[in-house]
Design a protein around this motif. Structure first.
Motif, mmCIF file in Angstrom:
data_model
loop_
_atom_site.group_PDB
_atom_site.id
_atom_site.type_symbol
_atom_site.label_atom_id
_atom_site.label_comp_id
_atom_site.label_asym_id
_atom_site.label_seq_id
_atom_site.Cartn_x
_atom_site.Cartn_y
_atom_site.Cartn_z
ATOM 1 N N ARG A 169 -113.803 -52.515 -6.902
ATOM 2 C CA ARG A 169 -114.717 -51.836 -7.636
ATOM 3 C C ARG A 169 -116.359 -52.222 -7.205
ATOM 4 N NH1 ARG A 169 -112.563 -52.000 -13.916
ATOM 5 N NH2 ARG A 169 -110.631 -50.855 -13.669
ATOM 6 N N ALA A 170 -117.422 -51.464 -7.341
ATOM 7 C CA ALA A 170 -118.678 -51.757 -6.895
ATOM 8 C C ALA A 170 -118.896 -52.881 -7.417
ATOM 9 C CB ALA A 170 -119.466 -50.456 -7.132
ATOM 10 N N ALA A 171 -118.836 -53.228 -8.638
ATOM 11 C CA ALA A 171 -119.503 -54.521 -9.257
ATOM 12 C C ALA A 171 -118.863 -55.692 -8.627
ATOM 13 C CB ALA A 171 -119.405 -54.520 -10.758
ATOM 14 N N GLU A 172 -117.346 -55.590 -8.203
ATOM 15 C CA GLU A 172 -116.513 -56.611 -7.699
ATOM 16 C C GLU A 172 -117.151 -56.863 -6.378
ATOM 17 O OE1 GLU A 172 -114.149 -59.856 -7.052
ATOM 18 O OE2 GLU A 172 -114.929 -59.152 -9.089
ATOM 19 N N ALA A 173 -117.428 -55.761 -5.549
ATOM 20 C CA ALA A 173 -118.017 -55.693 -4.163
ATOM 21 C C ALA A 173 -119.055 -56.651 -3.955
ATOM 22 C CB ALA A 173 -118.154 -54.458 -3.848
ATOM 23 N N VAL A 174 -120.175 -56.580 -5.003
ATOM 24 C CA VAL A 174 -121.253 -57.152 -4.982
ATOM 25 C C VAL A 174 -121.118 -58.569 -5.348
ATOM 26 C CG1 VAL A 174 -123.487 -57.355 -6.027
ATOM 27 C CG2 VAL A 174 -122.605 -55.003 -5.502
ATOM 28 N N ARG A 175 -120.189 -59.010 -6.198
ATOM 29 C CA ARG A 175 -120.018 -60.264 -6.368
ATOM 30 C C ARG A 175 -119.466 -60.993 -5.211
ATOM 31 N NH1 ARG A 175 -118.977 -58.354 -11.673
ATOM 32 N NH2 ARG A 175 -116.741 -57.932 -11.100
ATOM 33 N N ARG A 176 -118.475 -60.332 -4.535
ATOM 34 C CA ARG A 176 -117.470 -60.686 -3.126
ATOM 35 C C ARG A 176 -118.825 -61.248 -2.473
ATOM 36 N NH1 ARG A 176 -112.451 -59.667 -1.329
ATOM 37 N NH2 ARG A 176 -111.761 -59.809 -3.452
ATOM 38 N N ILE A 177 -119.393 -60.219 -1.770
ATOM 39 C CA ILE A 177 -120.354 -60.528 -0.752
ATOM 40 C C ILE A 177 -121.284 -61.657 -1.186
ATOM 41 C CG2 ILE A 177 -122.091 -59.511 0.639
ATOM 42 C CD1 ILE A 177 -120.405 -56.795 0.542
ATOM 43 N N ALA A 178 -121.974 -61.432 -2.356
ATOM 44 C CA ALA A 178 -122.774 -62.302 -2.735
ATOM 45 C C ALA A 178 -122.509 -63.886 -2.783
ATOM 46 C CB ALA A 178 -123.448 -62.147 -4.224
ATOM 47 N N ALA A 179 -120.964 -64.122 -2.959
ATOM 48 C CA ALA A 179 -120.410 -65.445 -2.977
ATOM 49 C C ALA A 179 -119.950 -66.003 -1.389
ATOM 50 C CB ALA A 179 -119.254 -65.602 -3.789
ATOM 51 N N LEU A 180 -120.385 -65.075 -0.561
ATOM 52 C CA LEU A 180 -120.062 -65.731 0.659
ATOM 53 C C LEU A 180 -120.865 -66.529 1.289
ATOM 54 C CD1 LEU A 180 -118.983 -62.001 2.278
ATOM 55 C CD2 LEU A 180 -117.372 -63.947 1.719
ATOM 56 N N PRO A 181 -120.356 -67.425 2.191
ATOM 57 C CA PRO A 181 -121.514 -68.314 2.764
ATOM 58 C C PRO A 181 -122.351 -67.799 3.739
ATOM 59 C CG PRO A 181 -119.380 -68.747 3.338
ATOM 60 C CD PRO A 181 -119.111 -67.905 2.183
#
Length: 264
Positions: free
Chosen positions: A90-102
């Protein structure tokens, strides 16, 4: 919030009717490539320099768009696209996933549909110096100047080619020498030796088709595929018939190479 980078000439149409599903995504899907708006301005616009290499009409603009939190999107590195390894989130989870990447450089979000005008938040000029080119970690690496990697007509391409000549750029050895190498490779022949010889044959406009015809039955599919590319520009009579036979090759890479040669 996501950002989509496109030519400035598309801005009036985007404001009027949204973003067309012109991008090619995983599995042949059509849609829109974008990236989440992150606290880092540079990371948010990381794709600008890479996309600028392919030209634009009137420069580039950054289109900010809003998607519903539950909107399904594909997420992954751009290299995952060819391996069908991008993940549907989902779009919201995609943002969280990428924002948490080192290190989110090279990641992308793909919306498998067109974006409507109501989802476009704003259109603004894109920075010209943000992001990376070629690869996220390309800066500081010795660039490859082979025919497949170098950028024809790109800024400084000629100076780079003169400063770092590639050993496979030519000029090719004489046909007699190449045929001796093919014969010395044995039967069915060392694939590495044969593929190197086919590389040099591919730089010619004509060649000894009869002597290379047996390679169409070589057990290594890489040799057969390289044979296709070697014959791609030849005007020697009989090339079309040989390619017709290779178009029925049992290996998909060989058949795909024939299709690419004919489409090109």
């Amino acid at each position: 919030m996501f950002v989509h980078v496109t030519s400035a000439a598309n801005a009036p149409r985007i404001r009027r009717s949204g973003i067309r599903a012109a991008g090619h995504g995983q599995g042949g899907a059509r849609g829109v490539h974008c990236f989440p708006v992150l606290p880092s301005y540079t990371l948010t616009h990381q794709w600008v320099r890479e996309l600028a290499r392919f030209g634009s009409r009137g420069g580039l603009v950054a289109v900010h768009l809003r998607l519903a939190d539950t909107e399904p999107v594909l997420v992954g590195r751009y290299t995952d696209r060819a391996r069908n390894a991008q993940e549907t989130l989902r779009a919201a989870e995609a943002v969280r996933r990428i924002a948490a990447l080192p290190d989110p450089r090279g990641w992308e979000v793909f919306v498998p549909r067109a974006v409507t005008a109501r989802e476009v938040h704003r259109v603004r000029g894109a920075p010209r110096v943000a992001g990376w080119r070629h690869l996220p970690d390309a800066h500081g690496r010795r660039p490859c100047t082979c025919a497949g990697c170098r950028e024809r007509g790109g800024y400084g391409a000629r100076r780079l080619r003169e400063r770092l000549p590639h050993p496979l750029d030519g000029p090719p050895p004489p046909v007699r020498v190449l045929l001796e190498r093919v014969a010395a490779a044995g039967d069915p022949g060392d694939p590495a030796v044969l593929r190197e010889a086919l590389h040099w044959f591919g730089m010619r406009r004509r060649g000894p088709l009869d002597q290379l015809r047996p390679l169409a039955r070589h057990p290594d599919p890489g040799v057969r595929e390289d044979l296709v590319w070697a014959l791609a520009r030849w005007s020697t009579p009989g090339v079309a018939a040989l390619l017709d036979g290779l178009a029925e090759d049992p290996h998909p890479d060989v058949r795909e190479a024939v299709e690419d040669v004919r489409d090109g």
